[in-house]
Every structure is written in C-alpha cells, then in structure tokens.
Design an enzyme around this catalytic site. Structure first.
Site, mmCIF file in Angstrom:
data_model
loop_
_atom_site.group_PDB
_atom_site.id
_atom_site.type_symbol
_atom_site.label_atom_id
_atom_site.label_comp_id
_atom_site.label_asym_id
_atom_site.label_seq_id
_atom_site.Cartn_x
_atom_site.Cartn_y
_atom_site.Cartn_z
ATOM 1 N N ASN A 9 0.863 -1.196 0.000
ATOM 2 C CA ASN A 9 0.000 0.000 0.000
ATOM 3 C C ASN A 9 0.893 1.238 0.000
ATOM 4 O O ASN A 9 1.510 1.550 1.012
ATOM 5 C CB ASN A 9 -0.893 -0.040 1.255
ATOM 6 C CG ASN A 9 -1.731 1.214 1.418
ATOM 7 O OD1 ASN A 9 -1.843 2.028 0.495
ATOM 8 N ND2 ASN A 9 -2.326 1.371 2.594
ATOM 9 N N TRP A 10 0.937 1.905 -1.142
ATOM 10 C CA TRP A 10 1.808 3.078 -1.255
ATOM 11 C C TRP A 10 1.227 4.311 -0.572
ATOM 12 O O TRP A 10 1.915 5.333 -0.455
ATOM 13 C CB TRP A 10 2.072 3.390 -2.731
ATOM 14 C CG TRP A 10 3.213 2.609 -3.297
ATOM 15 C CD1 TRP A 10 3.899 1.595 -2.703
ATOM 16 C CD2 TRP A 10 3.815 2.800 -4.592
ATOM 17 N NE1 TRP A 10 4.894 1.142 -3.538
ATOM 18 C CE2 TRP A 10 4.863 1.856 -4.701
ATOM 19 C CE3 TRP A 10 3.558 3.660 -5.666
ATOM 20 C CZ2 TRP A 10 5.657 1.768 -5.839
ATOM 21 C CZ3 TRP A 10 4.349 3.557 -6.795
ATOM 22 C CH2 TRP A 10 5.387 2.635 -6.879
ATOM 23 N N LYS A 11 -0.056 4.258 -0.193
ATOM 24 C CA LYS A 11 -0.707 5.428 0.419
ATOM 25 C C LYS A 11 -0.521 6.644 -0.502
ATOM 26 O O LYS A 11 -0.523 6.478 -1.712
ATOM 27 C CB LYS A 11 -0.164 5.661 1.830
ATOM 28 C CG LYS A 11 -0.209 4.382 2.671
ATOM 29 C CD LYS A 11 0.045 4.596 4.123
ATOM 30 C CE LYS A 11 -0.057 3.254 4.840
ATOM 31 N NZ LYS A 11 0.007 3.379 6.280
ATOM 32 N N HIS A 87 -9.581 1.533 4.759
ATOM 33 C CA HIS A 87 -8.309 1.693 5.478
ATOM 34 C C HIS A 87 -8.513 2.647 6.657
ATOM 35 O O HIS A 87 -9.262 3.613 6.566
ATOM 36 C CB HIS A 87 -7.228 2.223 4.533
ATOM 37 C CG HIS A 87 -5.867 2.122 5.124
ATOM 38 N ND1 HIS A 87 -5.394 3.044 6.024
ATOM 39 C CD2 HIS A 87 -4.891 1.186 4.981
ATOM 40 C CE1 HIS A 87 -4.170 2.676 6.397
ATOM 41 N NE2 HIS A 87 -3.843 1.558 5.785
ATOM 42 N N GLU A 89 -6.832 4.986 7.755
ATOM 43 C CA GLU A 89 -6.564 6.405 7.454
ATOM 44 C C GLU A 89 -7.770 7.053 6.773
ATOM 45 O O GLU A 89 -8.019 8.247 6.970
ATOM 46 C CB GLU A 89 -5.287 6.519 6.606
ATOM 47 C CG GLU A 89 -4.050 6.208 7.451
ATOM 48 C CD GLU A 89 -2.889 5.606 6.688
ATOM 49 O OE1 GLU A 89 -2.901 5.623 5.437
ATOM 50 O OE2 GLU A 89 -1.964 5.095 7.349
ATOM 51 N N GLU A 136 -5.888 -4.759 10.614
ATOM 52 C CA GLU A 136 -4.846 -3.750 10.827
ATOM 53 C C GLU A 136 -5.117 -2.972 12.113
ATOM 54 O O GLU A 136 -5.890 -2.001 12.108
ATOM 55 C CB GLU A 136 -4.832 -2.763 9.660
ATOM 56 C CG GLU A 136 -4.502 -3.401 8.322
ATOM 57 C CD GLU A 136 -3.855 -2.395 7.377
ATOM 58 O OE1 GLU A 136 -2.735 -2.661 6.948
ATOM 59 O OE2 GLU A 136 -4.456 -1.348 7.109
ATOM 60 N N GLY A 142 2.312 2.091 10.720
ATOM 61 C CA GLY A 142 3.355 3.106 10.592
ATOM 62 C C GLY A 142 4.115 3.384 11.879
ATOM 63 O O GLY A 142 4.880 4.342 11.949
ATOM 64 N N SER A 173 3.128 -2.330 10.277
ATOM 65 C CA SER A 173 4.571 -2.440 10.508
ATOM 66 C C SER A 173 5.151 -3.807 10.122
ATOM 67 O O SER A 173 6.014 -4.339 10.822
ATOM 68 C CB SER A 173 4.900 -2.079 11.962
ATOM 69 O OG SER A 173 4.524 -0.734 12.219
ATOM 70 N N GLY A 194 2.783 -1.245 4.268
ATOM 71 C CA GLY A 194 2.721 0.116 3.747
ATOM 72 C C GLY A 194 4.132 0.611 3.475
ATOM 73 O O GLY A 194 4.660 0.467 2.372
ATOM 74 N N GLY A 195 4.766 1.155 4.511
ATOM 75 C CA GLY A 195 6.116 1.708 4.390
ATOM 76 C C GLY A 195 7.097 0.766 3.699
ATOM 77 O O GLY A 195 7.916 1.201 2.879
HETATM 78 P P1 PGA Z 1 2.704 0.161 7.568
HETATM 79 O O1 PGA Z 1 1.256 0.421 6.943
HETATM 80 O O2 PGA Z 1 3.195 -1.137 6.990
HETATM 81 O O3 PGA Z 1 3.537 1.339 7.112
HETATM 82 O O4 PGA Z 1 2.546 0.093 9.035
HETATM 83 C C1 PGA Z 1 0.338 -0.603 6.776
HETATM 84 C C2 PGA Z 1 -0.974 -0.051 6.285
HETATM 85 O O5 PGA Z 1 -1.382 1.029 6.723
HETATM 86 O O6 PGA Z 1 -1.644 -0.646 5.450
#
Ligand code: PGA
Length: 211
Positions: A9-11, A87, A89, A136, A142, A173, A194-195
C-alpha cells in the site's frame, strides 16, 4: 506451501517519475504469492506495466456522474483488479463510516473489482462480497510496532468465524524481517505492508522472506 497474498500500500506517496524508477528496480521470482500493489490513482496507468496485480486505495460510493473529484469503479477497472476499502486512514482523516464503506464495497463489486477490506478489530462490520479482509490494528500502522503474530492469528481466526470471508491478511509495521513470523501462522493468508512497499528492494526482500 499455502498460497499467500502480499498487498503493498503506497498510500499518498510517489510521482509518476518516481514510480518508473521503482519499477526498474523491482524483481520477483515467487510463484505461490499473489503480489498486489495498491497505488495512488495517478499512478495506475504507469504501474500497469509491472509484473504484479494492481489495486486502487479507494473508490467512489457512486457510479460515474456529477460527483466532482470522485473516481468510479468503472474507471479503476480499466487499470486494476483490486481496491482497498476502509483503510483506517480513510476512517480517521476522511470520516468514512461503516455505512459509507458498505456503499463503496457495493460499487466495487458491481464494477468487477476484488476487495481488500481493512478492519481495526474483529468487531467491525464487514460488507458482503469482500474477497480479502485485512486486520490492521490502528496502533501498529506506521509505528514500527507490529502486533504479535500469535495475537494477529487469533484475531484473524475470529474475523473468519464471524464473516463469510475465507482469506485474511495482517497489516501494521510488516517488514522483510518480521513477515515470515506472520505468514507461518495457520490462519494468516498474507500481509499488507505500507512503508515497506515503498522501496523496491525492501519490498522484493519481504516477498522473498514470506513463508
Ligand atoms: P505500515 O502500513 O506497513 O507502514 O505500518 C500498513 C498499512 O497502513 O496498510
């Protein structure tokens, strides 16, 4: 080996030229892993060239029409087979509710998209037609602090028991270093980094290390 899903997930990251460089540096050779990369709408046409499945990170709750700024399921389907819905966010910064997310899931289904539906726990409502649930925990996203693989497994067991969904992945994470501890858990069918998907070498290492 069980089939795994790894959905990056590049966000809200990367320009078109940055994505071209990422593509040049990304190599994978795994066969039992479905790799999905969920990118911003502006990058869907660039990333279509990649050797993986593509996903969007959101979808309009409406069909096409007079909805300024929205991207409909039909528009996404031209480029991608998957979409992330719900998600944390989106829930947190854009006030998306379970009712709105259920409408988005309906739109995704009618456009022929497969859905990765994110939930923060095992009590969140999951709409019909979801293909993959992503557990999640909000605090793990993050933060560099992941859920323990055993806890993630037991929450996922509970999610599967309460919903009609047979595939469930963990996100929060996840890195190349800890991915195997999650994917060896019996109920966990993959991960949503994500990251760790932003760097092509780190993402490839994460895919390689998943068991
Ligand atoms: P993260 O993000 O791996 O950077 O913690 C995961 C996500 O929000 O899908």
């Amino acid at each position: 080996m069980k089939p795994l899903i790894i959905a990056g997930n590049w966000k809200s990251n990367k320009t078109a030229s940055e994505s071209e460089i990422w593509l040049q540096n990304f190599r994978i050779e795994r066969t039992n892993v479905t790799v999905i990369l969920c990118v911003p709408f502006t990058l869907l046409s660039v990333m279509k060239k990649g050797s993986f499945s593509l996903g969007a990170q959101d979808i309009s709750p409406f069909e096409e029409g007079a909805y300024t700024g929205e991207i409909s399921g039909k528009m996404i389907k031209e480029f991608a087979d998957w979409v992330i819905i719900g998600h944390s966010e989106r829930r947190k910064y854009f006030g998306e509710t379970d009712d709105l997310l259920a409408k988005k899931a309906e739109r995704a289904k009618s456009a022929g998209l497969k859905i990765i539906y994110c939930v923060p726990d095992d009590t969140t409502r999951i709409p019909a037609g979801v293909d993959v649930v992503a557990y999640e925990p909000v605090w793990a996203i993050g933060s560099g602090k992941s859920e323990t693989p055993e806890n993630a497994n037991s929450v996922i067991v509970s999610i599967k028991a309460k919903s009609q969904v047979s595939m469930a992945i963990y996100g929060g994470s996840v890195t190349a270093e800890n991915v195997a501890a999650f994917t060896v858990q019996p109920a966990i069918d993959g991960v949503l980094p994500g990251g760790a998907s932003l760097d092509p070498e780190k993402f490839a290492a994460l895919i390689r290390n998943a068991k």
